[in-house]
Design an enzyme around this catalytic site. Structure first.
Site, short mmCIF file in Angstrom:
data_model
loop_
_atom_site.label_atom_id
_atom_site.label_comp_id
_atom_site.label_asym_id
_atom_site.label_seq_id
_atom_site.Cartn_x
_atom_site.Cartn_y
_atom_site.Cartn_z
N HIS A 1 -9.43 1.12 4.81
CA HIS A 1 -8.15 1.30 5.51
C HIS A 1 -8.37 2.23 6.71
CE1 HIS A 1 -4.09 2.54 6.47
NE2 HIS A 1 -3.71 1.42 5.88
N GLU B 1 -5.29 -4.99 10.47
CA GLU B 1 -4.23 -4.01 10.72
C GLU B 1 -4.55 -3.25 12.01
OE1 GLU B 1 -2.13 -2.72 6.90
OE2 GLU B 1 -4.02 -1.67 6.90
N GLY C 1 2.61 2.12 10.84
CA GLY C 1 3.61 3.18 10.72
C GLY C 1 4.32 3.52 12.02
N SER D 1 3.44 -2.22 10.39
CA SER D 1 4.88 -2.29 10.67
C SER D 1 5.51 -3.64 10.30
CB SER D 1 5.16 -1.95 12.14
OG SER D 1 4.83 -0.59 12.39
N GLU E 1 -6.81 4.65 7.79
CA GLU E 1 -6.62 6.08 7.51
C GLU E 1 -7.87 6.67 6.84
OE1 GLU E 1 -2.83 5.56 5.59
OE2 GLU E 1 -2.00 5.00 7.54
N LYS F 1 0.12 4.26 -0.20
CA LYS F 1 -0.51 5.44 0.40
C LYS F 1 -0.32 6.66 -0.50
CE LYS F 1 -0.09 3.25 4.84
NZ LYS F 1 -0.05 3.38 6.28
N ASN G 1 0.87 -1.18 0.00
CA ASN G 1 0.00 0.00 0.00
C ASN G 1 0.91 1.23 0.00
OD1 ASN G 1 -1.78 2.06 0.57
ND2 ASN G 1 -2.25 1.37 2.66
P1 PGA Z 1 2.98 0.22 7.63
O1 PGA Z 1 1.50 0.45 7.03
O2 PGA Z 1 3.49 -1.06 7.03
O3 PGA Z 1 3.75 1.43 7.20
O4 PGA Z 1 2.81 0.11 9.12
C1 PGA Z 1 0.62 -0.62 6.81
C2 PGA Z 1 -0.68 -0.13 6.24
O5 PGA Z 1 -1.19 0.92 6.65
O6 PGA Z 1 -1.24 -0.78 5.34
#
Ligand code: PGA
Length: 250
Positions: free
Chosen positions: A96, A166, A172, A212, A98, A11, A9
């Site tokens: 997601h 997740e 992140g 992560s 976010e 983003k 992803n």
């Molecule tokens: P990350 O994000 O691997 O940077 O923690 C995962 C995601 O949001 O899909």
């Protein structure tokens, strides 16, 4: 046997030049003979451009689609499932954290988007996961089961739908749940899928872990029961780290 899926992803990262470099590096390393599926989800500005590059062995998907089932119309700023498909993508993420956090997306809306994706012929990755407050309150299992129940549509099958667990607090941040916690959640989600879709579909549906994931922890996480792949943010922005994670499947 569920085939593992390694999904990236990107983003909101990728101007044309960077996207070309990253996608070309990933597609050059990939091949149809990989013992896992691979998916990249670039941002909308480069989705068409990335999906036009030769990408044998790698699926290309969007990060989101519009809520409306309409293929076009007066929905300023939205991009329909039909439009995503027209750009050459065959998958999309929905729900997601976010999107839930910054755009107030609810389970009902995520389900509607999942239905749109499936009805348009896209494979959908439905993202779920608890916040830190929910984990600390001891209700992580309840939250993800409820999200599963309320977001997964009746038309979902193992072919057109994947779940991505997740934990919001792991995205992140460099923090990851223990393998016991991951196992507990994935088993609970699988169990909830049995109630929603029946045992056969639930048994075949892939449940990814995300949050992560790095080359250093990939093997451990990908070996947990009921973890059928990974959804990777930061570490998917470099072909080397993305493939180092994928190598953990071999
Ligand atoms: P990350 O994000 O691997 O940077 O923690 C995962 C995601 O949001 O899909």
């Amino acid at each position: 046997m569920r085939r593992k899926l390694i999904a990236g992803n990107w983003k909101m990262n990728g101007l044309k030049a960077q996207a070309k470099e990253l996608a070309s590096a990933i597609f050059a390393k990939a091949g149809a003979d990989m013992p896992f599926d691979m998916l990249v989800c670039p941002p909308m500005n480069v989705l068409g451009f990335v999906s036009e590059l030769p990408h044998a062995g790698v699926f290309v998907g969007a990060q989101d689609i519009a809520e409306t089932i309409k293929p076009n119309g007066a929905f300023t700023g939205d991009v329909s499932a039909e439009m995503v498909k027209d750009l050459g993508a065959t998958w999309t993420l929905v729900g997601h954290s976010e999107r839930r956090q910054y755009h107030g997306e609810t389970n009902a809306l995520v389900k509607q988007k999942a239905i749109n994706a499936i009805n348009t012929g896209l494979t959908v990755v439905i993202c779920i996961g608890e916040t830190l407050a929910e984990r600390e309150a001891g209700c992580a299992v309840d939250v993800v089961c409820r999200q599963t129940r309320e977001c997964v549509p009746d038309e979902a099958t193992a072919e057109n739908c994947v779940i991505a667990y997740e934990p919001v607090w792991a995205i992140g941040t460099g923090k990851v749940p223990t393998t016991q916690d991951v196992a507990e959640i994935h088993a609970a989600v699988r169990n909830e899928l049995v109630k929603v879709l029946g045992a056969e579909k639930a048994d075949q549906m892939r449940i990814l872990y995300g949050g992560s994931v790095k080359p250093e922890n990939a093997k451990e996480l990908l070996n947990v029961d009921n973890v059928d792949g990974a959804l990777i943010g930061g570490a998917s922005l470099k072909a080397d780290s993305f493939f180092a994670i994928a190598e953990a499947v071999r």
